[in-house]
Design an enzyme around this catalytic site. Structure first.
Site, PDB file in Angstrom:
ATOM      1  N   CYS A 115       0.806  -1.222   0.000  1.00  0.00           N
ATOM      2  CA  CYS A 115       0.000   0.000   0.000  1.00  0.00           C
ATOM      3  C   CYS A 115       0.842   1.276   0.000  1.00  0.00           C
ATOM      4  O   CYS A 115       0.571   2.219  -0.745  1.00  0.00           O
ATOM      5  CB  CYS A 115      -0.992   0.004   1.158  1.00  0.00           C
ATOM      6  N   HIS A 154      -2.122   0.809   6.958  1.00  0.00           N
ATOM      7  CA  HIS A 154      -2.611   0.829   5.573  1.00  0.00           C
ATOM      8  C   HIS A 154      -2.835   2.268   5.128  1.00  0.00           C
ATOM      9  O   HIS A 154      -3.200   3.131   5.930  1.00  0.00           O
ATOM     10  CB  HIS A 154      -3.916   0.032   5.460  1.00  0.00           C
ATOM     11  N   HIS A 174      -6.175   1.767  -3.675  1.00  0.00           N
ATOM     12  CA  HIS A 174      -5.147   1.281  -2.756  1.00  0.00           C
ATOM     13  C   HIS A 174      -4.687  -0.100  -3.178  1.00  0.00           C
ATOM     14  O   HIS A 174      -5.382  -0.804  -3.911  1.00  0.00           O
ATOM     15  CB  HIS A 174      -5.677   1.267  -1.314  1.00  0.00           C
TER      16      HIS A 174
END
Length: 159
Positions: free
Chosen positions: A50, A103, A115
């Protein structure tokens, strides 16, 4: 009379200058990676995790970001959840009530984000206003040069 003509000319000319993007749209760059593989710790050679995904996207737009999501969350200007706009980075924890950022995603229009998602099909578009993400949201950050100049494609997959 001359000043009125000058003001009229400036009011027409200025919006054209203001609309010219200083950097490629991070949203346009990001959506070109839809479907790329998720590989934890990779920096784009075989896929992305990510944070390497948003780092690579911002780099192509001329904006340097740190490598990890925790370091990225310390950059830019903090943005309240209610004020998130396309181009903002959104940071999450893996567990409800968690204190550690794990994240990051890039906000798009209509409460969506792009993402690199573990357990999915790599780079995807998801709704950040889903109960899953809302319960795990920690902070959002804005980078002035990352504001949108072009809409993201309407054909993108949403998960």
């Amino acid at each position: 009379m001359l000043s009125t003509l000058l003001m009229l000319h400036l009011s027409i000319a200025l919006p054209q200058i203001a609309m010219r993007p200083a950097h490629p749209s991070v949203q346009a760059v990001a959506t070109a990676y839809l479907g790329e593989h998720y590989v934890w710790g990779d920096i784009g050679e075989a896929g992305f995790d990510c944070s390497s995904f948003v780092q690579a996207v911002f780099r192509q737009a001329g904006i340097a970001l740190p490598r990890s999501s925790r370091e990225q969350a310390q950059s830019g200007t903090q943005v309240a959840l209610a004020d998130v706009r396309p181009g903002d980075l959104m940071f999450f924890t893996s567990q409800v009530g968690g204190q550690r950022i794990t994240h990051v995603g890039l906000a798009l229009r209509n409460n969506r984000m792009i993402h690199a998602a573990r357990g999915h099909h790599g780079v995807v578009i998801s709704r950040w206003d889903s109960p899953y993400f809302l319960r795990r949201w920690m902070t959002s950050r804005r980078f002035a040069a990352a504001m949108p100049h072009a809409p993201w494609p309407l054909t993108a997959r949403v998960h």
